[in-house]
Design a protein around this motif. Structure first.
Motif, mmCIF file in Angstrom:
data_model
loop_
_atom_site.group_PDB
_atom_site.id
_atom_site.type_symbol
_atom_site.label_atom_id
_atom_site.label_comp_id
_atom_site.label_asym_id
_atom_site.label_seq_id
_atom_site.Cartn_x
_atom_site.Cartn_y
_atom_site.Cartn_z
ATOM 1 N N TYR A 56 0.883 -1.172 0.000
ATOM 2 C CA TYR A 56 0.000 0.000 0.000
ATOM 3 C C TYR A 56 0.917 1.216 0.000
ATOM 4 O O TYR A 56 1.241 1.754 1.047
ATOM 5 N N SER A 102 -1.707 -1.833 9.139
ATOM 6 C CA SER A 102 -0.261 -1.624 9.174
ATOM 7 C C SER A 102 0.218 -1.425 10.604
ATOM 8 O O SER A 102 -0.392 -0.683 11.380
ATOM 9 N N ILE A 128 -3.621 2.715 7.566
ATOM 10 C CA ILE A 128 -3.303 1.962 6.351
ATOM 11 C C ILE A 128 -3.709 0.512 6.575
ATOM 12 O O ILE A 128 -3.311 -0.119 7.555
ATOM 13 N N ASN A 141 1.181 2.378 10.833
ATOM 14 C CA ASN A 141 0.195 3.439 10.626
ATOM 15 C C ASN A 141 -1.195 2.825 10.669
ATOM 16 O O ASN A 141 -1.591 2.099 9.755
ATOM 17 N N ASN A 194 3.985 -2.936 3.985
ATOM 18 C CA ASN A 194 3.523 -2.794 5.355
ATOM 19 C C ASN A 194 3.344 -4.177 5.954
ATOM 20 O O ASN A 194 3.132 -5.160 5.226
#
Length: 184
Positions: free
Chosen positions: A105, A137, A143, A140, A109
């Motif tokens: 992505y 993720s 994500i 993050n 990730n």
């Protein structure tokens, strides 16, 4: 151009961590860490062009066992439905299995996903899928990956059992390291 950059990134990443392509199967490729160290025998298995699963030797065996359980559940539920003339239904089997994985992505990730069996019967015809949920993720929380469904067939089960066996992985690592040691 993006595919070329992705291929270069993956190649550099795999070689820097000692990953070697071990096999291909119906859904993609499988790589194994062959270099000695803490991550030796870790397995990276593509399940789509943007999502893959990552196993330690212990989690690999747990995954194979879980898939075998799902296969057994599928045949059990199919038999019960046919014996009772059930024509339409849907069931899920969650078990207790969460898998580590990776996804693309905007860069690679890593995260975890729940794995489950989805059994469906429509007009008396049954199908079964392994559902790998979305991964978030680890770097993050905003994500996430796409989820992936793999049709559970005799062939997929056989591929998983054969390619994700400890013996096959050990043989591959031994052969790779034997070849490397010739040139040291």
């Amino acid at each position: 151009m993006k595919k070329l950059l992705l291929a270069i990134t993956l190649t550099v990443g795999m070689t820097s961590f000692g990953q070697e392509q071990y096999a291909t199967y119906s859904k993609g490729s499988i790589s194994v860490v062959t270099d000695k160290g803490k991550s030796q025998k870790n397995v990276y298995m593509d399940v789509s062009n943007k999502v893959g699963l990552r196993f330690t030797p212990k989690t690999m065996l747990s995954f194979v066992t879980f898939i075998e359980e799902c296969y057994g559940k599928y045949h059990e539920w199919d038999s019960i439905a046919k014996a009772n003339n059930v024509m339409d239904m849907s069931l899920k089997y969650y078990g207790d299995f969460k898998v580590s994985g990776y996804f693309d992505y905007g860069g690679w990730n890593f995260g975890y996903a729940q794995v489950q069996l989805i059994f469906s019967l429509k007009d008396g015809i049954s199908t079964s899928h392994i559902y790998i949920g979305k991964m978030i993720s680890s770097s993050n929380q905003y994500i996430e990956s796409d989820s992936v469904m793999l049709k559970l067939t005799d062939e997929l089960l056989e591929e998983i059992q054969t390619l994700l066996s400890t013996e096959a992985i050990d043989e591959f690592i031994t052969a790779k390291n034997k070849t490397k040691s010739l040139f040291e």
